[in-house]
Design a protein around this motif. Structure first.
Motif, PDB file in Angstrom:
ATOM      1  N   ARG A  25     -46.746  49.306 -29.976  1.00  0.00           N
ATOM      2  CA  ARG A  25     -46.917  48.257 -28.982  1.00  0.00           C
ATOM      3  C   ARG A  25     -48.208  47.496 -29.253  1.00  0.00           C
ATOM      4  NH1 ARG A  25     -48.236  50.960 -24.843  1.00  0.00           N
ATOM      5  NH2 ARG A  25     -47.671  53.012 -25.628  1.00  0.00           N
ATOM      6  N   CYS A  26     -48.193  46.201 -28.991  1.00  0.00           N
ATOM      7  CA  CYS A  26     -49.400  45.389 -29.174  1.00  0.00           C
ATOM      8  C   CYS A  26     -50.402  45.723 -28.064  1.00  0.00           C
ATOM      9  CB  CYS A  26     -49.024  43.901 -29.138  1.00  0.00           C
ATOM     10  SG  CYS A  26     -50.428  42.833 -29.534  1.00  0.00           S
ATOM     11  N   THR A  27     -51.681  45.826 -28.434  1.00  0.00           N
ATOM     12  CA  THR A  27     -52.707  46.161 -27.424  1.00  0.00           C
ATOM     13  C   THR A  27     -53.096  44.955 -26.574  1.00  0.00           C
ATOM     14  OG1 THR A  27     -54.407  45.792 -29.095  1.00  0.00           O
ATOM     15  CG2 THR A  27     -53.764  48.086 -28.700  1.00  0.00           C
TER      16      THR A  27
ATOM     17  N   ASN B  19     -51.512  40.188 -22.980  1.00  0.00           N
ATOM     18  CA  ASN B  19     -50.962  38.839 -22.843  1.00  0.00           C
ATOM     19  C   ASN B  19     -50.019  38.454 -23.978  1.00  0.00           C
ATOM     20  OD1 ASN B  19     -52.450  38.350 -20.462  1.00  0.00           O
ATOM     21  ND2 ASN B  19     -54.268  37.924 -21.709  1.00  0.00           N
ATOM     22  N   CYS B  20     -49.810  39.375 -24.909  1.00  0.00           N
ATOM     23  CA  CYS B  20     -48.920  39.097 -26.038  1.00  0.00           C
ATOM     24  C   CYS B  20     -47.486  38.940 -25.535  1.00  0.00           C
ATOM     25  CB  CYS B  20     -49.006  40.258 -27.035  1.00  0.00           C
ATOM     26  SG  CYS B  20     -47.974  40.019 -28.487  1.00  0.00           S
ATOM     27  N   ILE B  21     -46.737  38.047 -26.176  1.00  0.00           N
ATOM     28  CA  ILE B  21     -45.335  37.821 -25.767  1.00  0.00           C
ATOM     29  C   ILE B  21     -44.511  39.109 -25.822  1.00  0.00           C
ATOM     30  CG2 ILE B  21     -44.654  37.071 -28.108  1.00  0.00           C
ATOM     31  CD1 ILE B  21     -42.807  35.072 -26.106  1.00  0.00           C
ATOM     32  N   THR B  22     -44.907  40.034 -26.731  1.00  0.00           N
ATOM     33  CA  THR B  22     -44.135  41.275 -26.853  1.00  0.00           C
ATOM     34  C   THR B  22     -44.359  42.197 -25.654  1.00  0.00           C
ATOM     35  OG1 THR B  22     -45.899  42.394 -28.097  1.00  0.00           O
ATOM     36  CG2 THR B  22     -44.224  41.219 -29.382  1.00  0.00           C
ATOM     37  N   ASN B  23     -45.364  41.900 -24.821  1.00  0.00           N
ATOM     38  CA  ASN B  23     -45.612  42.689 -23.604  1.00  0.00           C
ATOM     39  C   ASN B  23     -45.183  41.946 -22.347  1.00  0.00           C
ATOM     40  OD1 ASN B  23     -46.736  45.061 -24.746  1.00  0.00           O
ATOM     41  ND2 ASN B  23     -48.654  43.977 -25.117  1.00  0.00           N
TER      42      ASN B  23
ATOM     43  N   LYS C  41     -51.724  43.709 -38.011  1.00  0.00           N
ATOM     44  CA  LYS C  41     -51.954  42.438 -37.317  1.00  0.00           C
ATOM     45  C   LYS C  41     -50.657  41.978 -36.678  1.00  0.00           C
ATOM     46  CE  LYS C  41     -54.297  38.078 -38.122  1.00  0.00           C
ATOM     47  NZ  LYS C  41     -55.012  37.295 -39.139  1.00  0.00           N
ATOM     48  N   CYS C  42     -50.717  41.717 -35.368  1.00  0.00           N
ATOM     49  CA  CYS C  42     -49.542  41.257 -34.631  1.00  0.00           C
ATOM     50  C   CYS C  42     -49.131  39.881 -35.160  1.00  0.00           C
ATOM     51  CB  CYS C  42     -49.871  41.182 -33.138  1.00  0.00           C
ATOM     52  SG  CYS C  42     -48.524  40.532 -32.130  1.00  0.00           S
ATOM     53  N   ILE C  43     -47.839  39.697 -35.461  1.00  0.00           N
ATOM     54  CA  ILE C  43     -47.419  38.405 -36.010  1.00  0.00           C
ATOM     55  C   ILE C  43     -47.349  37.336 -34.919  1.00  0.00           C
ATOM     56  CG2 ILE C  43     -46.098  39.474 -37.905  1.00  0.00           C
ATOM     57  CD1 ILE C  43     -43.567  38.329 -36.361  1.00  0.00           C
ATOM     58  N   TYR C  44     -47.361  37.754 -33.638  1.00  0.00           N
ATOM     59  CA  TYR C  44     -47.248  36.784 -32.551  1.00  0.00           C
ATOM     60  C   TYR C  44     -48.614  36.323 -32.055  1.00  0.00           C
ATOM     61  CZ  TYR C  44     -42.415  38.243 -32.662  1.00  0.00           C
ATOM     62  OH  TYR C  44     -41.149  38.508 -33.080  1.00  0.00           O
ATOM     63  N   CYS C  45     -49.482  37.280 -31.684  1.00  0.00           N
ATOM     64  CA  CYS C  45     -50.762  36.880 -31.083  1.00  0.00           C
ATOM     65  C   CYS C  45     -51.928  37.070 -32.048  1.00  0.00           C
ATOM     66  CB  CYS C  45     -51.007  37.665 -29.791  1.00  0.00           C
ATOM     67  SG  CYS C  45     -51.413  39.403 -30.040  1.00  0.00           S
ATOM     68  N   LYS C  46     -51.665  37.595 -33.251  1.00  0.00           N
ATOM     69  CA  LYS C  46     -52.686  37.786 -34.296  1.00  0.00           C
ATOM     70  C   LYS C  46     -53.712  38.869 -33.960  1.00  0.00           C
ATOM     71  CE  LYS C  46     -50.660  34.265 -36.224  1.00  0.00           C
ATOM     72  NZ  LYS C  46     -49.426  34.616 -36.942  1.00  0.00           N
TER      73      LYS C  46
HETATM   74 ZN   LIG Z   1     -49.470  40.800 -30.065  1.00  0.00          ZN
END
Ligand SMILES: [Zn+2]
Length: 151
Positions: free
Chosen positions: A105-107, A110-114, A134-139
């Motif tokens: 899970r992305c930490t 506010n990431c779209i994946t959460n 590195k998250c591909i959505y929020c970096k």
């Molecule tokens: Zn993310």
């Protein structure tokens, strides 16, 4: 020759070898192991290749793909041996993928994946040792301890 481990051979199950020393407990934590499963753990076992290594033997358990993927994040050097009737029927290294999809899970809250959207978390592996994703959505960049806490 590496010194052999003085823990008993298993009849059927999985041996996870060449785990970086100190990581066995972390590896064990991400595996689904029922309470009536026999597990032997060798910690700081001398290894010519690695100096010291950890080894885990699990009776009557064969790992799922997602468990192998998680092990590759914690212990990219790990080798897996499948034991059937005291024989090694299969032996392979875990494979750290270039992209990690759906298992961490992305930490960034506010990431779209959460956000409850139908978007699977996806990370690029930017470093294997030490691990960094590195998250591909929020970096957002995630360190090894971030990853272990998010598994
Ligand atoms: Zn993310």
């Amino acid at each position: 020759m590496e010194r052999t481990l003085k823990i008993s051979k298993i009849k059927d199950g999985t041996v996870i070898d060449h785990i970086p020393s100190g990581k066995a407990v972390k590896v064990l934590n991400i595996l689904k192991i029922s309470e009536n499963t026999s597990v032997s753990i060798g910690i700081r076992v001398p290894s010519n290749m690695m100096g010291f290594k950890d080894v885990i033997k699990i009776e009557n358990k064969f790992l799922e793909k997602i468990e192998l993927d998680k092990i590759s994040l914690i212990a990219p050097s790990a080798t897996i041996s499948i034991i059937k009737d005291y024989d090694i029927t299969e032996k392979f290294k875990v494979d750290l993928p270039e992209s990690v999809i759906g298992i961490v899970r992305c930490t960034n809250q506010n990431c779209i994946t959460n956000a409850g959207e139908p978007v699977s978390p996806e990370f690029k592996v930017i470093s294997a040792n030490p691990l960094a994703l590195k998250c591909i959505y929020c970096k957002r960049e995630m360190s090894e301890s971030d990853v272990i806490n998010s598994l």
